[in-house]
Design a protein around this motif. Structure first.
Motif, PDB file in Angstrom:
ATOM      1  N   ALA A 201      78.710  38.795  28.148  1.00 43.36           N
ATOM      2  CA  ALA A 201      77.429  39.305  28.646  1.00 43.36           C
ATOM      3  C   ALA A 201      76.301  38.396  28.178  1.00 43.36           C
ATOM      4  N   PHE A 202      75.350  38.181  29.046  1.00 48.13           N
ATOM      5  CA  PHE A 202      74.178  37.386  28.725  1.00 48.13           C
ATOM      6  C   PHE A 202      72.948  38.278  28.882  1.00 48.13           C
ATOM      7  N   THR A 203      72.102  38.313  27.882  1.00 53.27           N
ATOM      8  CA  THR A 203      70.838  39.033  27.972  1.00 53.27           C
ATOM      9  C   THR A 203      69.711  38.086  27.575  1.00 53.27           C
ATOM     10  N   GLN A 204      68.572  38.296  28.183  1.00 56.06           N
ATOM     11  CA  GLN A 204      67.416  37.462  27.890  1.00 56.06           C
ATOM     12  C   GLN A 204      66.151  38.269  28.194  1.00 56.06           C
ATOM     13  N   PRO A 205      65.237  38.359  27.238  1.00 54.89           N
ATOM     14  CA  PRO A 205      63.964  39.011  27.536  1.00 54.89           C
ATOM     15  C   PRO A 205      63.131  38.128  28.472  1.00 54.89           C
ATOM     16  N   ILE A 206      62.464  38.753  29.409  1.00 50.97           N
ATOM     17  CA  ILE A 206      61.589  38.030  30.326  1.00 50.97           C
ATOM     18  C   ILE A 206      60.278  38.800  30.473  1.00 50.97           C
ATOM     19  N   VAL A 207      59.263  38.078  30.872  1.00 52.70           N
ATOM     20  CA  VAL A 207      57.976  38.686  31.198  1.00 52.70           C
ATOM     21  C   VAL A 207      57.649  38.291  32.631  1.00 52.70           C
ATOM     22  N   ARG A 208      57.540  39.290  33.495  1.00 47.50           N
ATOM     23  CA  ARG A 208      57.165  39.060  34.889  1.00 47.50           C
ATOM     24  C   ARG A 208      55.659  39.253  35.021  1.00 47.50           C
ATOM     25  N   THR A 209      55.016  38.378  35.776  1.00 48.91           N
ATOM     26  CA  THR A 209      53.595  38.543  36.025  1.00 48.91           C
ATOM     27  C   THR A 209      53.347  38.717  37.524  1.00 48.91           C
ATOM     28  N   ILE A 210      52.392  39.556  37.833  1.00 48.73           N
ATOM     29  CA  ILE A 210      51.979  39.766  39.217  1.00 48.73           C
ATOM     30  C   ILE A 210      50.454  39.697  39.256  1.00 48.73           C
ATOM     31  N   ALA A 211      49.945  39.443  40.438  1.00 44.47           N
ATOM     32  CA  ALA A 211      48.495  39.438  40.624  1.00 44.47           C
ATOM     33  C   ALA A 211      48.147  40.329  41.799  1.00 44.47           C
ATOM     34  N   VAL A 212      47.082  41.072  41.641  1.00 47.41           N
ATOM     35  CA  VAL A 212      46.470  41.789  42.750  1.00 47.41           C
ATOM     36  C   VAL A 212      45.235  40.980  43.115  1.00 47.41           C
ATOM     37  N   VAL A 213      45.271  40.356  44.293  1.00 43.90           N
ATOM     38  CA  VAL A 213      44.165  39.524  44.752  1.00 43.90           C
ATOM     39  C   VAL A 213      43.359  40.332  45.758  1.00 43.90           C
ATOM     40  N   LEU A 214      42.090  40.507  45.470  1.00 46.10           N
ATOM     41  CA  LEU A 214      41.185  41.215  46.362  1.00 46.10           C
ATOM     42  C   LEU A 214      40.351  40.193  47.106  1.00 46.10           C
ATOM     43  N   LEU A 215      40.241  40.363  48.416  1.00 46.84           N
ATOM     44  CA  LEU A 215      39.382  39.501  49.220  1.00 46.84           C
ATOM     45  C   LEU A 215      38.471  40.377  50.053  1.00 46.84           C
ATOM     46  N   THR A 216      37.206  40.021  50.093  1.00 46.22           N
ATOM     47  CA  THR A 216      36.262  40.713  50.958  1.00 46.22           C
ATOM     48  C   THR A 216      35.255  39.710  51.493  1.00 46.22           C
ATOM     49  N   ARG A 217      34.833  39.953  52.710  1.00 47.06           N
ATOM     50  CA  ARG A 217      33.764  39.130  53.268  1.00 47.06           C
ATOM     51  C   ARG A 217      32.474  39.567  52.616  1.00 47.06           C
ATOM     52  N   SER A 218      31.786  38.651  52.046  1.00 47.08           N
ATOM     53  CA  SER A 218      30.543  38.998  51.356  1.00 47.08           C
ATOM     54  C   SER A 218      29.351  38.998  52.301  1.00 47.08           C
ATOM     55  N   VAL A 219      29.593  38.725  53.584  1.00 47.30           N
ATOM     56  CA  VAL A 219      28.486  38.599  54.524  1.00 47.30           C
ATOM     57  C   VAL A 219      28.420  39.730  55.544  1.00 47.30           C
ATOM     58  N   ASP A 220      29.312  40.731  55.453  1.00 48.68           N
ATOM     59  CA  ASP A 220      29.193  41.862  56.371  1.00 48.68           C
ATOM     60  C   ASP A 220      28.882  43.139  55.585  1.00 48.68           C
ATOM     61  N   ALA A 221      28.509  44.206  56.291  1.00 48.96           N
ATOM     62  CA  ALA A 221      28.073  45.447  55.633  1.00 48.96           C
ATOM     63  C   ALA A 221      29.175  46.058  54.784  1.00 48.96           C
ATOM     64  N   ALA A 222      30.415  46.072  55.296  1.00 47.92           N
ATOM     65  CA  ALA A 222      31.528  46.640  54.524  1.00 47.92           C
ATOM     66  C   ALA A 222      31.772  45.822  53.268  1.00 47.92           C
ATOM     67  N   GLY A 223      31.653  44.505  53.383  1.00 48.22           N
ATOM     68  CA  GLY A 223      31.812  43.638  52.217  1.00 48.22           C
ATOM     69  C   GLY A 223      30.724  43.863  51.187  1.00 48.22           C
ATOM     70  N   GLU A 224      29.507  44.044  51.649  1.00 47.52           N
ATOM     71  CA  GLU A 224      28.413  44.319  50.714  1.00 47.52           C
ATOM     72  C   GLU A 224      28.641  45.615  49.958  1.00 47.52           C
ATOM     73  N   ARG A 225      29.137  46.652  50.641  1.00 45.72           N
ATOM     74  CA  ARG A 225      29.441  47.921  49.964  1.00 45.72           C
ATOM     75  C   ARG A 225      30.525  47.714  48.917  1.00 45.72           C
ATOM     76  N   ALA A 226      31.568  46.943  49.270  1.00 45.66           N
ATOM     77  CA  ALA A 226      32.658  46.676  48.328  1.00 45.66           C
ATOM     78  C   ALA A 226      32.145  45.919  47.100  1.00 45.66           C
ATOM     79  N   LEU A 227      31.284  44.940  47.317  1.00 48.80           N
ATOM     80  CA  LEU A 227      30.740  44.177  46.190  1.00 48.80           C
ATOM     81  C   LEU A 227      29.890  45.058  45.293  1.00 48.80           C
ATOM     82  N   GLY A 228      29.217  46.022  45.882  1.00 48.03           N
ATOM     83  CA  GLY A 228      28.368  46.912  45.116  1.00 48.03           C
ATOM     84  C   GLY A 228      29.128  47.775  44.131  1.00 48.03           C
ATOM     85  N   ARG A 229      30.395  48.014  44.412  1.00 47.59           N
ATOM     86  CA  ARG A 229      31.192  48.832  43.498  1.00 47.59           C
ATOM     87  C   ARG A 229      32.404  48.074  42.966  1.00 47.59           C
ATOM     88  N   LEU A 230      32.300  46.758  42.880  1.00 53.20           N
ATOM     89  CA  LEU A 230      33.425  45.921  42.462  1.00 53.20           C
ATOM     90  C   LEU A 230      33.956  46.311  41.089  1.00 53.20           C
TER      91      LEU A 230
END
Length: 143
Positions: A60-89
């Motif tokens: 048997a082979f065992t090895q500790p590992i650390v997995r990394t993930i990223a949550v990438v958020l993208l929003t248009r900063s030039v439309d109304a919905a994007g402005e609302r999102a930036l306001g509560r970032l």
């Protein structure tokens, strides 16, 4: 694991319901340079695996590992919905951190821990924000 992360974020962060994709959609977005519209889009991406000292005993082979993930958020900063999102970032990022930190999707050895969060470079009126998490796990291989 990524599917479980996406499901948890959709359930616990209402603004992300039906607005989360994986690496394939992120790659298509980057290739096409098509901007997401109507607020925030999130992409859950595996960003790496780091291995620790392995151990081989009695077939048997065992090895500790650390997995990394990223949550990438993208929003248009030039439309109304994007402005609302930036306001509560800050509150929005806090919701994502609260949904994932201290949680494990299955039989991993550890739980997700926040590594870092920061604005990332983007073009064309986009705001990008990346939140990185890691989780300790263990490889278990029998021959």
């Amino acid at each position: 694991m990524l599917g479980l992360l996406i499901a948890r974020l959709e359930a616990l962060v209402p603004d992300l319901a039906h607005r989360i994709d994986g690496a394939a959609a992120f790659t298509r977005l980057m290739e096409s340079k098509t901007l997401p519209s109507g607020g925030v889009r999130a992409y859950v991406l595996p960003t790496g695996i780091r291995g620790g000292q392995g151990d081989a005993l009695a077939g048997a082979f065992t090895q500790p590992i650390v997995r990394t993930i990223a949550v990438v958020l993208l929003t248009r900063s030039v439309d109304a919905a994007g402005e609302r999102a930036l306001g509560r970032l800050e509150a929005f990022v806090d919701e994502i951190v609260s949904a994932l930190a201290g949680w494990a999707p299955a039989d991993e050895v550890g739980v997700f821990e926040l590594r870092q969060a920061s604005i990332i470079p983007t073009d064309h009126g986009l705001l990008g924000y990346q939140i990185e998490f890691s989780i300790t796990d263990q490889l278990r291989i029998t021959s």
